[in-house]
Write a protein that holds these residues in place. Structure first.
Motif, PDB file in Angstrom:
ATOM      1  N   GLU A 248       0.838  -1.195   0.000  1.00 34.66           N
ATOM      2  CA  GLU A 248       0.000   0.000   0.000  1.00 34.66           C
ATOM      3  C   GLU A 248       0.874   1.246   0.000  1.00 34.66           C
ATOM      4  O   GLU A 248       2.068   1.191   0.310  1.00 34.66           O
ATOM      5  CB  GLU A 248      -0.948   0.000   1.202  1.00 34.66           C
ATOM      6  CG  GLU A 248      -0.243   0.070   2.546  1.00 34.66           C
ATOM      7  CD  GLU A 248      -1.199   0.027   3.732  1.00 34.66           C
ATOM      8  OE1 GLU A 248      -2.227  -0.667   3.653  1.00 34.66           O
ATOM      9  OE2 GLU A 248      -0.901   0.700   4.737  1.00 34.66           O
TER      10      GLU A 248
ATOM     11  N   TYR B  48       2.410   4.649   1.332  1.00 31.14           N
ATOM     12  CA  TYR B  48       2.870   5.117   2.635  1.00 31.14           C
ATOM     13  C   TYR B  48       1.895   6.118   3.252  1.00 31.14           C
ATOM     14  O   TYR B  48       1.332   6.968   2.566  1.00 31.14           O
ATOM     15  CB  TYR B  48       4.241   5.777   2.448  1.00 31.14           C
ATOM     16  CG  TYR B  48       4.700   6.624   3.601  1.00 31.14           C
ATOM     17  CD1 TYR B  48       5.177   6.040   4.766  1.00 31.14           C
ATOM     18  CD2 TYR B  48       4.670   8.015   3.528  1.00 31.14           C
ATOM     19  CE1 TYR B  48       5.612   6.821   5.833  1.00 31.14           C
ATOM     20  CE2 TYR B  48       5.113   8.801   4.576  1.00 31.14           C
ATOM     21  CZ  TYR B  48       5.578   8.202   5.731  1.00 31.14           C
ATOM     22  OH  TYR B  48       6.007   8.975   6.773  1.00 31.14           O
ATOM     23  N   ARG B  49       1.737   5.983   4.566  1.00 32.40           N
ATOM     24  CA  ARG B  49       0.984   6.964   5.354  1.00 32.40           C
ATOM     25  C   ARG B  49       1.918   7.531   6.416  1.00 32.40           C
ATOM     26  O   ARG B  49       2.731   6.791   6.988  1.00 32.40           O
ATOM     27  CB  ARG B  49      -0.222   6.301   6.017  1.00 32.40           C
ATOM     28  CG  ARG B  49      -1.255   5.770   5.042  1.00 32.40           C
ATOM     29  CD  ARG B  49      -2.519   5.219   5.743  1.00 32.40           C
ATOM     30  NE  ARG B  49      -2.279   4.465   6.960  1.00 32.40           N
ATOM     31  CZ  ARG B  49      -2.011   3.149   7.011  1.00 32.40           C
ATOM     32  NH1 ARG B  49      -1.926   2.439   5.903  1.00 32.40           N
ATOM     33  NH2 ARG B  49      -1.825   2.548   8.178  1.00 32.40           N
ATOM     34  N   PRO B  50       1.867   8.831   6.688  1.00 31.30           N
ATOM     35  CA  PRO B  50       2.804   9.451   7.642  1.00 31.30           C
ATOM     36  C   PRO B  50       2.854   8.762   9.005  1.00 31.30           C
ATOM     37  O   PRO B  50       3.913   8.746   9.642  1.00 31.30           O
ATOM     38  CB  PRO B  50       2.294  10.891   7.760  1.00 31.30           C
ATOM     39  CG  PRO B  50       1.626  11.151   6.448  1.00 31.30           C
ATOM     40  CD  PRO B  50       0.994   9.835   6.060  1.00 31.30           C
ATOM     41  N   GLU B  51       1.776   8.178   9.443  1.00 28.99           N
ATOM     42  CA  GLU B  51       1.794   7.509  10.752  1.00 28.99           C
ATOM     43  C   GLU B  51       2.660   6.237  10.740  1.00 28.99           C
ATOM     44  O   GLU B  51       2.934   5.661  11.791  1.00 28.99           O
ATOM     45  CB  GLU B  51       0.380   7.192  11.249  1.00 28.99           C
ATOM     46  CG  GLU B  51      -0.425   6.281  10.369  1.00 28.99           C
ATOM     47  CD  GLU B  51      -1.287   7.022   9.350  1.00 28.99           C
ATOM     48  OE1 GLU B  51      -2.232   6.389   8.836  1.00 28.99           O
ATOM     49  OE2 GLU B  51      -1.037   8.205   9.059  1.00 28.99           O
ATOM     50  N   GLN B  52       3.146   5.822   9.581  1.00 32.13           N
ATOM     51  CA  GLN B  52       4.019   4.641   9.477  1.00 32.13           C
ATOM     52  C   GLN B  52       5.503   4.998   9.570  1.00 32.13           C
ATOM     53  O   GLN B  52       6.354   4.121   9.606  1.00 32.13           O
ATOM     54  CB  GLN B  52       3.760   3.912   8.154  1.00 32.13           C
ATOM     55  CG  GLN B  52       2.366   3.333   8.059  1.00 32.13           C
ATOM     56  CD  GLN B  52       2.013   2.874   6.658  1.00 32.13           C
ATOM     57  OE1 GLN B  52       2.319   3.555   5.673  1.00 32.13           O
ATOM     58  NE2 GLN B  52       1.370   1.721   6.563  1.00 32.13           N
ATOM     59  N   ARG B  53       5.812   6.271   9.656  1.00 36.23           N
ATOM     60  CA  ARG B  53       7.202   6.749   9.626  1.00 36.23           C
ATOM     61  C   ARG B  53       8.091   6.076  10.674  1.00 36.23           C
ATOM     62  O   ARG B  53       9.150   5.533  10.350  1.00 36.23           O
ATOM     63  CB  ARG B  53       7.211   8.264   9.799  1.00 36.23           C
ATOM     64  CG  ARG B  53       8.585   8.893   9.747  1.00 36.23           C
ATOM     65  CD  ARG B  53       8.492  10.386  10.094  1.00 36.23           C
ATOM     66  NE  ARG B  53       9.734  11.060   9.842  1.00 36.23           N
ATOM     67  CZ  ARG B  53      10.046  11.687   8.719  1.00 36.23           C
ATOM     68  NH1 ARG B  53       9.176  11.747   7.725  1.00 36.23           N
ATOM     69  NH2 ARG B  53      11.206  12.280   8.579  1.00 36.23           N
TER      70      ARG B  53
END
Length: 162
Positions: free
Chosen positions: A6, A8-13
């Motif tokens: 999927e 990237y979403r910032p909360e995965q940083r």
């Protein structure tokens, strides 16, 4: 193992940074004796983990980068790839990639490469590039790339202590 790729979403940083350091620890352990000490110390004056964290952050934050993550059924990040595009030369670059060592040899890296290549094709690019080290620690990465059809580009870099 069931996983999906999927965007990237910032909360995965933070999860991506932690996974990357976990994945690259064994690589840097084998890299250090394979290169001149002066070069290693110049590249990683505060330790490899500090520099690699910076590199991950630079790729994630780079304007125009495309970041893709592999997540398991619970939504945990188990791998990721950061892509850069060089449209003038019709080239897409897998600039950085890591897979959680607990999930090696489960097809995650290959799936990330496949997804990356599709993003590049959709953008109209003609060539995919991925780079890695020639040292023993990077041997698994080289096998993955070669298994996915990548071929070495003849290149040599030299270093000299000043």
């Amino acid at each position: 193992m069931d996983f999906r790729i999927e965007a990237y979403r910032p909360e995965q940083r933070v999860e991506i940074i932690e996974l990357s350091l976990k994945a690259w620890g064994p690589v840097f352990k084998e890299l250090r004796p394979a290169v001149p000490a002066y070069a290693y110390e110049a590249f990683y004056p505060n330790g490899w983990a500090v520099r690699q964290t910076q590199e991950v952050e630079e790729v994630i934050d780079q304007e125009g980068a495309s970041i893709w993550v592999a997540v398991d059924q619970s939504g945990a990040v188990v791998g990721w790839a950061g892509l850069l595009f060089h449209d003038v030369v019709q080239l897409g670059e897998v600039r950085i990639m890591a897979v959680d060592p607990q999930h090696h040899r489960k097809g995650i890296a290959t799936a990330l490469l496949d997804a990356s290549e599709q993003v590049m094709r959709d953008r109209g690019l003609k060539v995919a590039l991925v780079g890695t080290g020639a040292d023993p620690g990077h041997a698994p990465a080289r096998r993955t790339y070669e298994g996915a059809g990548y071929r070495q580009w003849p290149s040599v870099q030299y270093m000299k202590q000043l």
